[in-house]
Design a protein around this motif. Structure first.
Motif, PDB file in Angstrom:
ATOM      1  N   LEU A  99       0.755  -1.284   0.080  1.00 18.94           N
ATOM      2  CA  LEU A  99      -0.094  -0.001  -0.064  1.00 18.94           C
ATOM      3  C   LEU A  99       0.786   1.180  -0.158  1.00 18.94           C
ATOM      4  CD1 LEU A  99      -2.813   1.073   0.211  1.00 18.94           C
ATOM      5  CD2 LEU A  99      -2.511   1.118   2.772  1.00 18.94           C
ATOM      6  N   ILE A 100       1.917   1.319   0.943  1.00 22.58           N
ATOM      7  CA  ILE A 100       2.820   2.389   0.991  1.00 22.58           C
ATOM      8  C   ILE A 100       3.392   2.671  -0.363  1.00 22.58           C
ATOM      9  CG2 ILE A 100       4.837   3.437   1.927  1.00 22.58           C
ATOM     10  CD1 ILE A 100       3.997   1.834   4.548  1.00 22.58           C
ATOM     11  N   VAL A 101       3.949   1.572  -0.989  1.00 23.50           N
ATOM     12  CA  VAL A 101       4.816   1.664  -2.191  1.00 23.50           C
ATOM     13  C   VAL A 101       3.823   1.839  -3.488  1.00 23.50           C
ATOM     14  CG1 VAL A 101       6.280   0.410  -3.977  1.00 23.50           C
ATOM     15  CG2 VAL A 101       6.487   0.267  -1.412  1.00 23.50           C
ATOM     16  N   GLY A 102       2.833   1.056  -3.357  1.00 32.73           N
ATOM     17  CA  GLY A 102       1.942   1.331  -4.808  1.00 32.73           C
ATOM     18  C   GLY A 102       1.261   2.754  -4.875  1.00 32.73           C
ATOM     19  N   THR A 103       0.961   3.149  -3.879  1.00 33.58           N
ATOM     20  CA  THR A 103       0.152   4.594  -3.758  1.00 33.58           C
ATOM     21  C   THR A 103       1.343   5.428  -3.810  1.00 33.58           C
ATOM     22  OG1 THR A 103       0.196   4.670  -1.593  1.00 33.58           O
ATOM     23  CG2 THR A 103      -1.908   3.744  -2.513  1.00 33.58           C
ATOM     24  N   GLY A 104       2.579   5.154  -3.454  1.00 32.84           N
ATOM     25  CA  GLY A 104       3.517   5.997  -3.575  1.00 32.84           C
ATOM     26  C   GLY A 104       4.288   6.339  -4.981  1.00 32.84           C
ATOM     27  N   VAL A 105       4.141   5.371  -5.737  1.00 29.75           N
ATOM     28  CA  VAL A 105       4.807   5.523  -7.125  1.00 29.75           C
ATOM     29  C   VAL A 105       4.001   6.476  -7.878  1.00 29.75           C
ATOM     30  CG1 VAL A 105       6.030   3.298  -7.033  1.00 29.75           C
ATOM     31  CG2 VAL A 105       3.643   3.365  -7.867  1.00 29.75           C
ATOM     32  N   LEU A 106       2.724   6.665  -7.797  1.00 31.56           N
ATOM     33  CA  LEU A 106       1.802   7.397  -8.708  1.00 31.56           C
ATOM     34  C   LEU A 106       1.210   8.272  -7.732  1.00 31.56           C
ATOM     35  CD1 LEU A 106       1.252   7.952 -11.869  1.00 31.56           C
ATOM     36  CD2 LEU A 106      -0.578   6.287 -11.431  1.00 31.56           C
ATOM     37  N   GLY A 107       0.554   7.999  -6.853  1.00 28.04           N
ATOM     38  CA  GLY A 107      -0.334   8.887  -5.843  1.00 28.04           C
ATOM     39  C   GLY A 107       0.424   9.968  -5.449  1.00 28.04           C
ATOM     40  N   SER A 108       1.553  10.034  -4.789  1.00 28.60           N
ATOM     41  CA  SER A 108       2.379  10.925  -4.200  1.00 28.60           C
ATOM     42  C   SER A 108       2.842  12.199  -5.431  1.00 28.60           C
ATOM     43  CB  SER A 108       3.554  10.808  -3.465  1.00 28.60           C
ATOM     44  OG  SER A 108       4.378   9.804  -4.275  1.00 28.60           O
ATOM     45  N   GLU A 109       2.795  11.463  -6.613  1.00 24.05           N
ATOM     46  CA  GLU A 109       3.253  12.614  -7.777  1.00 24.05           C
ATOM     47  C   GLU A 109       2.048  13.491  -8.249  1.00 24.05           C
ATOM     48  OE1 GLU A 109       5.265  10.930 -11.060  1.00 24.05           O
ATOM     49  OE2 GLU A 109       6.989  10.359  -9.966  1.00 24.05           O
ATOM     50  N   ILE A 110       0.861  12.575  -8.131  1.00 24.01           N
ATOM     51  CA  ILE A 110      -0.417  13.368  -8.345  1.00 24.01           C
ATOM     52  C   ILE A 110      -0.758  14.203  -7.132  1.00 24.01           C
ATOM     53  CG2 ILE A 110      -3.038  12.726  -8.489  1.00 24.01           C
ATOM     54  CD1 ILE A 110      -2.486  10.126  -9.748  1.00 24.01           C
ATOM     55  N   ASP A 111      -0.517  14.035  -5.975  1.00 20.42           N
ATOM     56  CA  ASP A 111      -0.653  15.000  -4.792  1.00 20.42           C
ATOM     57  C   ASP A 111       0.131  15.940  -4.975  1.00 20.42           C
ATOM     58  OD1 ASP A 111      -2.628  13.745  -3.352  1.00 20.42           O
ATOM     59  OD2 ASP A 111      -1.154  12.631  -1.953  1.00 20.42           O
ATOM     60  N   ASP A 112       1.161  15.936  -5.181  1.00 22.85           N
ATOM     61  CA  ASP A 112       2.335  17.246  -5.398  1.00 22.85           C
ATOM     62  C   ASP A 112       2.507  17.936  -6.847  1.00 22.85           C
ATOM     63  OD1 ASP A 112       4.244  15.747  -6.758  1.00 22.85           O
ATOM     64  OD2 ASP A 112       5.545  15.669  -5.025  1.00 22.85           O
ATOM     65  N   GLY A 113       1.594  17.205  -7.758  1.00 24.93           N
ATOM     66  CA  GLY A 113       1.633  17.747  -9.117  1.00 24.93           C
ATOM     67  C   GLY A 113       2.757  17.595 -10.032  1.00 24.93           C
ATOM     68  N   THR A 114       3.792  16.675  -9.533  1.00 25.82           N
ATOM     69  CA  THR A 114       4.789  16.514 -10.494  1.00 25.82           C
ATOM     70  C   THR A 114       4.451  15.504 -11.635  1.00 25.82           C
ATOM     71  OG1 THR A 114       5.634  14.923  -8.848  1.00 25.82           O
ATOM     72  CG2 THR A 114       6.677  16.891  -8.695  1.00 25.82           C
ATOM     73  N   ILE A 115       3.389  14.928 -11.270  1.00 26.16           N
ATOM     74  CA  ILE A 115       3.029  13.936 -12.331  1.00 26.16           C
ATOM     75  C   ILE A 115       2.783  14.646 -13.700  1.00 26.16           C
ATOM     76  CG2 ILE A 115       0.396  14.467 -11.969  1.00 26.16           C
ATOM     77  CD1 ILE A 115       1.792  10.701 -12.868  1.00 26.16           C
ATOM     78  N   VAL A 116       2.563  15.950 -13.725  1.00 25.03           N
ATOM     79  CA  VAL A 116       2.445  16.845 -14.901  1.00 25.03           C
ATOM     80  C   VAL A 116       3.878  16.717 -15.912  1.00 25.03           C
ATOM     81  CG1 VAL A 116       2.161  18.995 -15.842  1.00 25.03           C
ATOM     82  CG2 VAL A 116       0.720  18.413 -13.952  1.00 25.03           C
ATOM     83  N   HIS A 117       4.966  16.624 -15.299  1.00 22.85           N
ATOM     84  CA  HIS A 117       6.136  16.464 -16.062  1.00 22.85           C
ATOM     85  C   HIS A 117       6.126  15.274 -16.864  1.00 22.85           C
ATOM     86  CE1 HIS A 117       7.734  19.873 -14.195  1.00 22.85           C
ATOM     87  NE2 HIS A 117       7.573  19.468 -13.084  1.00 22.85           N
ATOM     88  N   ILE A 118       5.598  14.106 -16.207  1.00 21.07           N
ATOM     89  CA  ILE A 118       5.694  12.695 -17.072  1.00 21.07           C
ATOM     90  C   ILE A 118       4.484  12.867 -18.116  1.00 21.07           C
ATOM     91  CG2 ILE A 118       5.154  10.492 -16.902  1.00 21.07           C
ATOM     92  CD1 ILE A 118       6.832  10.395 -14.220  1.00 21.07           C
TER      93      ILE A 118
END
Lengths: 239, 303
Positions: A67-86
């Motif tokens: 849970l920690i890892v699985g939500t961390g690989v994408l969820g934390s990037e969605i949370d802080d907005g860095t997902i936009v770079h990818i």
């Protein structure tokens, strides 16, 4: 399917670069410490193997790490907005999901399999240890797909994931036998039992069902995650 | 030539209409997207960048739809408003990763060129979370430019920058626009577009309220009457003296002080101290009372 090494590299750095990563340490340490303690004090394996391996290892350690890892690989990037770079790159969304899934599965498998292997050796034998490690690795793959999708469906993936692990798998899985068919924990127990049969663990679901369900859940979750990511909508508070 | 076109685009969230029937074409050069907070600028940019589907109408980048089409990112770069960067990377690593994700033939050379363009080469080996706001912003621009896109969208790029950083960024945008790229940046602060030499699109309450040359809009801005609240040791005598000034259009006397309408902002603010000095009046308060963005923009809309 080849892995996009740049995404994998950035994902791994993001995972280990956050303080959240430290959350992965206590459970494996606790698991091994309990097993060592039981072994040193000479308690009969039959008395402690089941609660430690099953009650802590497969019911808590594996799903919580996943849970920690699985939500961390994408969820934390969605949370802080860095997902936009990818996302602002001409990459197929499947390529992104695939790379993140492989990182999540790999990290979870290692973090869960190593302590379970040690515990297995302490309980009985190397063979039992390898059986537990292999089952944990397969479980890590299925859980990772589920929690990766969860981080695209909910703004609070950790909370929803914990509810699944605690309520569905933990509580209902023990009370209502029907829910076991939809419980990754039960498949994992079955794998462990089939790979290294012992008196300590018993699978409640047949091997066939476990394999079929593992494949279906993994494929469906990843496929749906790709669809969700294709329609990723930026949150615009100011609109 | 890749241009961004919006045709009859609306976007609503439930009952709230964020963007209402906007039609615009972005041409090469720098374009400012202006409007008060909540006017729909970010929604508009998100639709152009493929992060939001239009509820109605079409958004095209070149001849391709922006929504659900990762291929548009070959020609488009986005610098989002949220200052989201991987702080644990250095600028060099970050821009290089962007180049790799674009699958460029020579990612290292492209990254070096992009960092050079934003003048970050010298700091490229430092972690991003040690940077100033302006440096971080320039790093993000470099990452968005690494594949040499025709279109660059920037959402509030000047937010939180000091005047020097702002000037630096504006120069950079001009240089990029001068190279024939289509640059669009959004802003809710009129003063930020002072050095803008391109077109301006003004959004108010989801609608495209005005669009055209920046000089035209600047002229409208400087000609609008400014309202000031003034308090002094002798309001009545000050009012008489002020009325004699050509820069003053009207004065209202109230127990709490004077309300002065000035037709010429500069003229009035320069003459007030001189008058006060000559008449021996002490001015205890001078506040512009209509400087809220909404009033400025609504003035633009009426004009």
């Amino acid at each position: 399917m080849p892995i996009n090494t740049t995404i994998a590299w950035m994902t791994a750095r993001g995972l280990f670069g956050r303080r959240r990563f430290l959350l992965l340490l206590p459970l494996p340490v606790l698991l091994v410490a309990l097993a060592v303690f039981a072994r040193v004090t000479g308690i009969n394996s039959g008395d402690w193997a089941q609660p430690v391996v099953n009650g802590l290892g497969f019911a808590v350690l594996l799903p919580v790490i996943a849970l920690i890892v699985g939500t961390g690989v994408l969820g934390s990037e969605i949370d802080d907005g860095t997902i936009v770079h990818i996302l602002t790159k001409p990459l197929s969304r499947a390529e992104i999901v695939w790379a993140k899934f492989l990182v999540a599965s790999g990290v979870t498998a290692l973090t869960a399999a190593i302590p379970l292997y040690v515990v297995g050796v302490l309980v009985e034998s190397v063979r039992f240890g390898l059986g537990l490690a292999a089952a944990a690795a397969i479980g890590a793959v299925v859980y990772s797909a589920v929690f990766l999708l969860l981080s695209l469906l909910s703004r609070r993936p950790v909370l929803v994931g914990l509810l699944y692990v605690l309520i569905w798998e933990g509580l209902l899985g023990n009370l209502v036998s029907g829910t076991r068919v939809l419980s990754v924990e039960q498949y994992t127990l079955t794998y462990a039992d089939k790979i290294a049969p012992t008196e300590y663990l018993t699978g409640n679901v047949s091997l066939t069902v476990s394999i079929i369900m593992s494949v279906i859940i993994t494929v469906v979750c990843l496929g749906y995650a790709v669809l969700r990511l294709r329609s990723f909508t930026a949150a615009s508070e100011t609109s | 030539m890749t241009a961004v076109t919006m045709d009859g685009v609306s976007r609503w969230f439930g009952n709230v209409v964020a963007v209402n029937d906007v039609t615009m074409t972005l041409e090469p050069g720098v374009t400012g997207l202006l409007g008060p907070n909540g006017a729909g600028k970010t929604t508009l940019l998100h639709m152009m960048a493929g992060f939001l589907s239009p509820s109605r109408g079409t958004v095209m980048v070149g001849d391709q739809p922006a929504w659900r089409n990762p291929a548009v990112y070959r020609h488009l770069g986005l610098v989002s408003e949220r200052e989201a960067v991987h702080g644990f990377l250095t600028a060099g690593e970050f821009v290089l990763a962007s180049a790799r994700l674009h699958k460029l033939a020579d990612p290292a050379a492209a990254a070096a060129a992009a960092l050079d363009l934003v003048e970050m080469t010298e700091f490229k080996d430092r972690r991003i979370d040690t940077y100033s706001k302006g440096m971080r912003q320039r790093t993000r621009v470099a990452a968005s430019l690494v594949h040499n896109p025709q279109v660059l969208l920037l959402d509030e790029p000047f937010n939180g920058m000091d005047p020097r950083q702002r000037m630096h960024m504006m120069e950079l945008l001009h240089r990029l626009g001068g190279e024939g790229r289509t640059i669009l940046f959004s802003s809710h602060i009129l003063e930020e577009v002072e050095q803008l030499s391109g077109t301006v699109q003004v959004m108010v309450s989801g609608r495209l309220a005005a669009s055209g040359d920046y000089r035209e809009i600047r002229r409208l801005m400087s000609n609008r009457p400014h309202v000031f609240a003034v308090s002094s040791t002798d309001d009545r005598r000050l009012a008489v003296a002020l009325m004699a000034q050509p820069s003053v259009a009207g004065v209202e006397l109230a127990p709490t002080g004077l309300t002065v309408r000035a037709s010429d902002y500069g003229g009035f603010t320069r003459s007030l101290p001189k008058i006060a000095l000559k008449e021996g009046i002490r001015v205890s308060r001078l506040t512009p009372s209509d400087e809220s963005l909404e009033s400025v923009f609504s003035y633009l809309v009426e004009a």
